[in-house]
Motif scaffolding. Structure first.
Motif, short mmCIF file in Angstrom:
data_model
loop_
_atom_site.label_atom_id
_atom_site.label_comp_id
_atom_site.label_asym_id
_atom_site.label_seq_id
_atom_site.Cartn_x
_atom_site.Cartn_y
_atom_site.Cartn_z
N ARG A 169 4.73 -0.81 -10.00
CA ARG A 169 3.47 -1.13 -9.32
C ARG A 169 3.17 -2.62 -9.35
O ARG A 169 2.64 -3.17 -8.37
CB ARG A 169 2.33 -0.33 -9.95
N MET A 170 3.49 -3.26 -10.44
CA MET A 170 3.29 -4.71 -10.50
C MET A 170 4.17 -5.41 -9.48
O MET A 170 3.73 -6.35 -8.79
CB MET A 170 3.57 -5.22 -11.92
N ARG A 171 5.41 -4.96 -9.35
CA ARG A 171 6.30 -5.57 -8.36
C ARG A 171 5.82 -5.30 -6.94
O ARG A 171 6.07 -6.09 -6.03
CB ARG A 171 7.73 -5.05 -8.56
N ALA A 172 5.10 -4.18 -6.75
CA ALA A 172 4.59 -3.85 -5.41
C ALA A 172 3.55 -4.85 -4.94
O ALA A 172 3.44 -5.12 -3.73
CB ALA A 172 4.00 -2.44 -5.41
N VAL A 173 2.76 -5.41 -5.87
CA VAL A 173 1.71 -6.36 -5.48
C VAL A 173 2.09 -7.81 -5.80
O VAL A 173 1.29 -8.72 -5.59
CB VAL A 173 0.36 -6.01 -6.16
N ALA A 174 3.30 -8.01 -6.30
CA ALA A 174 3.75 -9.38 -6.56
C ALA A 174 3.89 -10.11 -5.22
O ALA A 174 4.18 -9.52 -4.19
CB ALA A 174 5.08 -9.36 -7.30
N GLY A 175 3.67 -11.43 -5.25
CA GLY A 175 3.79 -12.22 -4.04
C GLY A 175 2.54 -12.26 -3.19
O GLY A 175 2.57 -12.71 -2.04
N MET A 218 6.60 3.42 -18.61
CA MET A 218 6.42 1.98 -18.40
C MET A 218 7.03 1.53 -17.07
O MET A 218 6.55 0.57 -16.45
CB MET A 218 7.06 1.21 -19.55
N ALA A 219 8.07 2.22 -16.62
CA ALA A 219 8.72 1.87 -15.36
C ALA A 219 7.75 2.01 -14.19
O ALA A 219 7.85 1.27 -13.20
CB ALA A 219 9.96 2.73 -15.13
N TYR A 220 6.80 2.96 -14.28
CA TYR A 220 5.80 3.10 -13.23
C TYR A 220 4.90 1.86 -13.18
O TYR A 220 4.55 1.37 -12.09
CB TYR A 220 4.96 4.36 -13.47
N THR A 221 4.50 1.36 -14.34
CA THR A 221 3.67 0.16 -14.39
C THR A 221 4.44 -1.03 -13.82
O THR A 221 3.91 -1.81 -13.02
CB THR A 221 3.24 -0.14 -15.83
N VAL A 242 -1.19 -6.79 -13.84
CA VAL A 242 -1.20 -5.80 -14.92
C VAL A 242 -2.40 -4.87 -14.76
O VAL A 242 -2.29 -3.64 -14.86
CB VAL A 242 -1.23 -6.49 -16.29
N GLN A 243 -3.56 -5.45 -14.49
CA GLN A 243 -4.78 -4.64 -14.37
C GLN A 243 -4.72 -3.69 -13.18
O GLN A 243 -5.17 -2.54 -13.27
CB GLN A 243 -5.99 -5.56 -14.26
N VAL A 244 -4.15 -4.14 -12.06
CA VAL A 244 -4.01 -3.27 -10.90
C VAL A 244 -3.13 -2.07 -11.25
O VAL A 244 -3.46 -0.91 -10.96
CB VAL A 244 -3.43 -4.04 -9.70
N ALA A 245 -1.98 -2.35 -11.87
CA ALA A 245 -1.04 -1.27 -12.20
C ALA A 245 -1.64 -0.28 -13.19
O ALA A 245 -1.52 0.93 -13.02
CB ALA A 245 0.25 -1.87 -12.76
N ARG A 294 0.83 -1.20 0.00
CA ARG A 294 0.00 0.00 0.00
C ARG A 294 0.87 1.26 0.00
O ARG A 294 0.58 2.22 -0.74
CB ARG A 294 -0.94 0.00 1.20
N ALA A 295 1.91 1.27 0.81
CA ALA A 295 2.80 2.43 0.84
C ALA A 295 3.47 2.63 -0.51
O ALA A 295 3.66 3.76 -0.97
CB ALA A 295 3.85 2.27 1.93
N LYS A 296 3.83 1.53 -1.17
CA LYS A 296 4.47 1.63 -2.48
C LYS A 296 3.50 2.20 -3.51
O LYS A 296 3.84 3.13 -4.27
CB LYS A 296 4.95 0.24 -2.93
N LEU A 297 2.29 1.67 -3.56
CA LEU A 297 1.32 2.16 -4.55
C LEU A 297 0.95 3.62 -4.29
O LEU A 297 0.80 4.41 -5.23
CB LEU A 297 0.07 1.29 -4.55
N GLU A 298 0.81 3.98 -3.03
CA GLU A 298 0.48 5.37 -2.71
C GLU A 298 1.62 6.30 -3.11
O GLU A 298 1.38 7.38 -3.68
CB GLU A 298 0.18 5.53 -1.22
N LEU A 299 2.84 5.90 -2.84
CA LEU A 299 3.99 6.73 -3.24
C LEU A 299 4.02 6.92 -4.75
O LEU A 299 4.20 8.04 -5.25
CB LEU A 299 5.29 6.09 -2.77
N SER A 300 3.84 5.83 -5.49
CA SER A 300 3.89 5.94 -6.95
C SER A 300 2.78 6.84 -7.46
O SER A 300 2.97 7.61 -8.42
CB SER A 300 3.78 4.55 -7.59
N ALA A 301 1.61 6.78 -6.83
CA ALA A 301 0.49 7.63 -7.25
C ALA A 301 0.79 9.10 -6.97
O ALA A 301 0.50 9.97 -7.80
CB ALA A 301 -0.79 7.20 -6.53
#
Length: 297
Positions: A189-195, A183-186, A204-207, A146-153
Motif C-alpha cells: 500500500r505504501m508503494r501504491a501511493v509513493a510518487g 507486513m507485505a500488505y502495508t 505509513v499512516q495511509v497504509a 486507487r485501484a491498487k488500494l481498493e484491490l488490497s482492501a
C-alpha cells in the motif's frame, strides 16, 4: 466400528482427538473434489470451502495410524501445528485454540509442541502470517493508486470472511503480529501511493489507516460468526425475534432518527455494506490528500 465416508472400509478408531473420516489420501481427495463440485458459489459456500481446504491440508499431513504414544518421530513440525491451530480457529473460534487442544488433535504430548513453537504469542503470529500468505497481493498490480488500494482492501476483507477470527488477533492490540505476509500488505500500500509527494510518515499512516479500518470493520464478522454458532440463528432471525422489544423501546425513548430504522436501514448496516461504504469514503479521503499534495497546500 467407524467406516470411510467414501469407500466404506473399516477405519481404525482414534485413540484421542477427532475421529478419522477417510481410509486413505485418495478417498480424502475424492471427497474434496465432490464437495467442490457440489458447492454453490455464494459467500456461505465459499466460507465452507475455505474451511474444508484448511481441514484437508491438516489431515493430509497427519499420519493415518498412530498408537497411544502419539505422533511417530519426525512427523510433527511447525507447519502441522500451525495448520491444526488454524483449523480449530476456523471451526470453533480462536478462543478454542490452546496448546493442549492442539496436542489432543495431533495425539501428542503438550510439551512436544514447544520444541517447534515457543509460546502462544508466537503461534498467533504464525497463524496470522500463514493466512495472509494464502492471499499474496499481485505484482505489480492494477494501474493507479486507487485501484491498487481498493484491490488490497478487498483481498484483506476476503481473508477476514474466510477466517473471521484473524481480526481478533490483529485489531485488538497496538502491538501487531510479527508476520511478514501481513507486513507485505502495508508495504504494498505504501508503494501504491509513493510518487505523489507524500512524505514517508504520511505513506505509513495511509497504509495503516486502511488496515485498521478493515480490521475494525471485520470485527462484527467475527462476533456474528460466534453468535450464530452459539445461538444457531442468523442476524436477521435474531432481529426478527426482538421486534416487540424494539417497538416498545421506540415508543418510550426519544430517538427520532433511529425510530425510522427499517428493513432497508437494517440491510445497510450489514458488515458487508458498511465495508463497501467505508472503503469508498476512505479512498475519497486519500484522493483529497493526494490532490492537496500536488497543489502544494
Amino acid at each position: 466400528m467407524p467406516t470411510c465416508e467414501m469407500c466404506g472400509r473399516t477405519l481404525r478408531p482414534a485413540v484421542r482427538g477427532r475421529p478419522p473420516r477417510y481410509c486413505s489420501r485418495a478417498c480424502r481427495a475424492r471427497a474434496y473434489r465432490m464437495r467442490v463440485a457440489d458447492r454453490s458459489a455464494d459467500d456461505a459456500g465459499a466460507d465452507v470451502q475455505a474451511q474444508d481446504r484448511v481441514r484437508d491440508r491438516v489431515e493430509d499431513r497427519r499420519v493415518p495410524e498412530r498408537d497411544e504414544a502419539g505422533a511417530p518421530e519426525g512427523t510433527l513440525d511447525r507447519p502441522l501445528i500451525v495448520h491444526t491451530a488454524i483449523e480449530l480457529a476456523d471451526h470453533d473460534g480462536v478462543a478454542a485454540v490452546s496448546m493442549r487442544r492442539i496436542a489432543t488433535e495431533l495425539r501428542v504430548g503438550v510439551m512436544s509442541l514447544y520444541r517447534y513453537v515457543a509460546s502462544r504469542e508466537e503461534l498467533n503470529d504464525l497463524m496470522v502470517d500463514t493466512v495472509f500468505g494464502e492471499r499474496p497481493l499481485p505484482e505489480p498490480g492494477p494501474d493507479g493508486w486507487r485501484a491498487k488500494l481498493e484491490l488490497s482492501a478487498r483481498e484483506e476483507w476476503a481473508l477476514y470472511r474466510d477466517h473471521p477470527w484473524v481480526s481478533h488477533l490483529v485489531a485488538a492490540t497496538t502491538r501487531p503480529p510479527i508476520a511478514p505476509n501481513l507486513m507485505a500488505y502495508t508495504d504494498w500500500r505504501m508503494r501504491a501511493v509513493a510518487g505523489h509527494r507524500l512524505d514517508f510518515t504520511t505513506m505509513v499512516q495511509v497504509a495503516i489507516m486502511i488496515g485498521t479500518y478493515l480490521q475494525s470493520a471485520a470485527m462484527p464478522l467475527a462476533h456474528e460468526t460466534q453468535a450464530a454458532r452459539a445461538s444457531r440463528h442468523t442476524r436477521q432471525q435474531w432481529a426478527d425475534a426482538r421486534q416487540d422489544a424494539l417497538h416498545r423501546t421506540m415508543r418510550t425513548a426519544r430517538l427520532p432518527m433511529v425510530s425510522e430504522f427499517g428493513s432497508e436501514a437494517f440491510q445497510a448496516s450489514e458488515p458487508e455494506n458498511i465495508f463497501e461504504f467505508g472503503l469508498h469514503r476512505m479512498l475519497d479521503g486519500v484522493a483529497t490528500l493526494l490532490e492537496s499534495g500536488k497543489s502544494g497546500r
